[in-house]
Scaffold this motif. Structure first.
Motif, short mmCIF file in Angstrom:
data_model
loop_
_atom_site.label_atom_id
_atom_site.label_comp_id
_atom_site.label_asym_id
_atom_site.label_seq_id
_atom_site.Cartn_x
_atom_site.Cartn_y
_atom_site.Cartn_z
N ALA A 122 -5.25 0.72 7.11
CA ALA A 122 -4.04 0.14 6.62
C ALA A 122 -3.25 1.35 5.72
O ALA A 122 -2.05 1.25 5.75
N MET A 123 -4.11 1.99 5.08
CA MET A 123 -3.39 3.22 4.36
C MET A 123 -2.71 4.10 5.09
O MET A 123 -1.58 4.64 4.84
N THR B 20 -8.38 -1.96 -2.51
CA THR B 20 -7.61 -2.18 -1.23
C THR B 20 -7.62 -0.49 -0.68
O THR B 20 -7.52 -0.47 0.48
N SER B 21 -7.73 0.36 -1.32
CA SER B 21 -7.45 1.79 -0.80
C SER B 21 -8.62 2.16 0.22
O SER B 21 -8.43 3.07 0.72
N CYS B 22 -9.58 1.32 -0.15
CA CYS B 22 -10.68 1.61 1.01
C CYS B 22 -10.39 1.28 2.30
O CYS B 22 -11.19 1.89 3.36
N ASP B 23 -9.33 0.71 2.83
CA ASP B 23 -9.08 0.47 4.23
C ASP B 23 -8.03 1.68 4.64
O ASP B 23 -6.92 1.50 4.62
N GLU C 19 -8.33 8.71 15.77
CA GLU C 19 -9.83 9.08 15.61
C GLU C 19 -10.42 7.72 15.20
O GLU C 19 -11.53 7.51 15.37
N LEU C 20 -9.74 7.15 14.35
CA LEU C 20 -10.47 5.63 13.52
C LEU C 20 -10.71 4.72 14.75
O LEU C 20 -11.53 4.18 14.77
N ALA C 21 -9.56 4.59 15.48
CA ALA C 21 -9.74 3.65 16.62
C ALA C 21 -10.88 3.97 17.39
O ALA C 21 -11.61 3.21 17.96
N LEU C 22 -10.96 5.17 17.84
CA LEU C 22 -11.91 5.67 18.80
C LEU C 22 -13.28 5.56 18.23
O LEU C 22 -14.25 5.11 18.99
N GLY C 23 -13.29 5.85 16.89
CA GLY C 23 -14.84 5.54 16.37
C GLY C 23 -15.29 4.17 16.39
O GLY C 23 -16.55 3.99 16.35
N ARG C 24 -14.21 3.24 16.50
CA ARG C 24 -14.76 1.85 16.56
C ARG C 24 -14.92 1.47 18.11
O ARG C 24 -14.75 0.13 18.35
N LEU D 60 0.99 -0.98 0.12
CA LEU D 60 -0.08 -0.02 -0.11
C LEU D 60 0.89 1.20 -0.04
O LEU D 60 1.75 1.20 0.48
N VAL D 61 0.51 2.34 -0.57
CA VAL D 61 1.03 3.57 -0.67
C VAL D 61 2.48 3.54 -1.45
O VAL D 61 3.43 4.32 -1.44
N GLU D 62 2.41 2.44 -2.22
CA GLU D 62 3.72 2.03 -2.72
C GLU D 62 3.88 2.98 -3.97
O GLU D 62 5.10 3.38 -4.38
N ASP D 63 2.78 3.64 -4.42
CA ASP D 63 2.90 4.62 -5.34
C ASP D 63 3.62 5.90 -4.99
O ASP D 63 4.38 6.33 -5.67
N LEU D 64 3.14 6.52 -3.94
CA LEU D 64 3.45 7.70 -3.19
C LEU D 64 5.03 7.29 -3.05
O LEU D 64 5.90 8.56 -3.21
#
Length: 279
Positions: free
Chosen positions: A228-229, A222-225, A268-273, A189-193
């Motif tokens: 992970a991104m 895959t970029s929906c995660d 914030e993502l972790a708190l959201g879940r 992931l993010v191999e392009d950047l």
């Protein structure tokens, strides 16, 4: 008698993993490109277990390369190694190229020999419709963001803030890829950047206002995660040179600030879940 320059050759590289649903349409969009250039097309089957390889074989002018599943970076690098063209273009097996995309981008590279790559505008679509705005329109990119000389000023720090380059819209000089070492195969992931940043440290980055990619959205993207991104982006930040090692005159990329912002987003993502420990 004046020698007529040979037409440039574009090597198109399509990594494909279980891509039987979309690959035929993808290849049709590549082979529909017309212009004053030659083209070779590589489909790199990255360990598929479906009919991907047979679909590639049925298309004239397509070279099939096969490897065990090693991820998109390794698949693209296999294509780069086999390529003979002056230019290399990338396309994912579920996406499409609009008409005229290669002609428009090769013209930009001809006008800007100092540019290592050119990217272009992108429009997303799914089975029902196209998005109403292109990515340039939605994010106010193009001339409004970068000026009108077709190159991005201070591309390296700008890319650290926002990866505005979509892989399937890129045409890159093959000698530039050789100089920076291709894609990092330990990144899935993010191999392009990671690659665009290494190129931007050495070369100008050009852009085309032409619509250069139709990007398909579906459940398997895959970029929906987002988590992970984010973690992959932090990995890429950790690979960047210190301010003291940057080329003379390049603005400070503020790596610590970017990392802090990403850690906050991940928290914030972790708190959201409800995952307090991870947050």
């Amino acid at each position: 008698m004046t020698d007529v320059p040979a037409a440039p050759v574009v090597s198109t590289i399509i990594p494909a993993f279980n891509a039987q649903t979309y690959l035929a349409d993808c290849l049709a969009s590549v082979q529909a490109q017309r212009g004053e250039f030659g083209m070779e097309v590589f489909v790199v089957d990255d360990g598929s277990t479906d009919d991907t390889a047979n679909i590639a074989r049925r298309h004239l002018g397509v070279t099939l390369l096969r490897q065990p599943n090693r991820g998109p970076s390794a698949a693209r690098n296999a294509g780069i190694e086999a390529a003979s063209g002056e230019f290399v273009a990338f396309l994912d097996a579920d996406d499409l190229w609009p008409e005229g995309k290669l002609t428009a981008q090769l013209a930009v590279l001809q006008r800007h020999p100092e540019a290592g790559l050119v990217f272009g505008d992108c429009q997303q679509f799914n089975a029902e419709r196209r998005w109403p705005q292109t990515e340039f329109e939605a994010a106010h990119l193009g001339g409004a963001a970068w000026g009108n000389d077709e190159t991005v000023p201070d591309a390296y720090p700008r890319l650290l803030t926002n990866n505005f380059i979509t892989t399937g819209s890129v045409v890159v000089r093959r000698n530039v890829l050789a100089g920076v070492g291709g894609f990092a195969e330990d990144l899935r992931l993010v191999e392009d950047l990671d690659l665009w940043l290494r190129i931007a440290l050495r070369h100008r980055i050009a852009w085309s206002s032409h619509l250069c990619l139709l990007r398909r959205r579906h459940a398997a993207n895959t970029s929906c995660d987002a988590e992970a991104m984010g973690l992959a982006y932090l990995n890429v930040l950790g690979r960047q040179p210190s301010s003291d090692d940057l080329p003379l005159g390049m603005p400070n990329p503020e790596l610590k600030l970017h990392a802090a912002r990403e850690y906050r987003s991940l928290s914030e993502l972790a708190l959201g879940r409800g995952d307090m420990r991870t947050a």
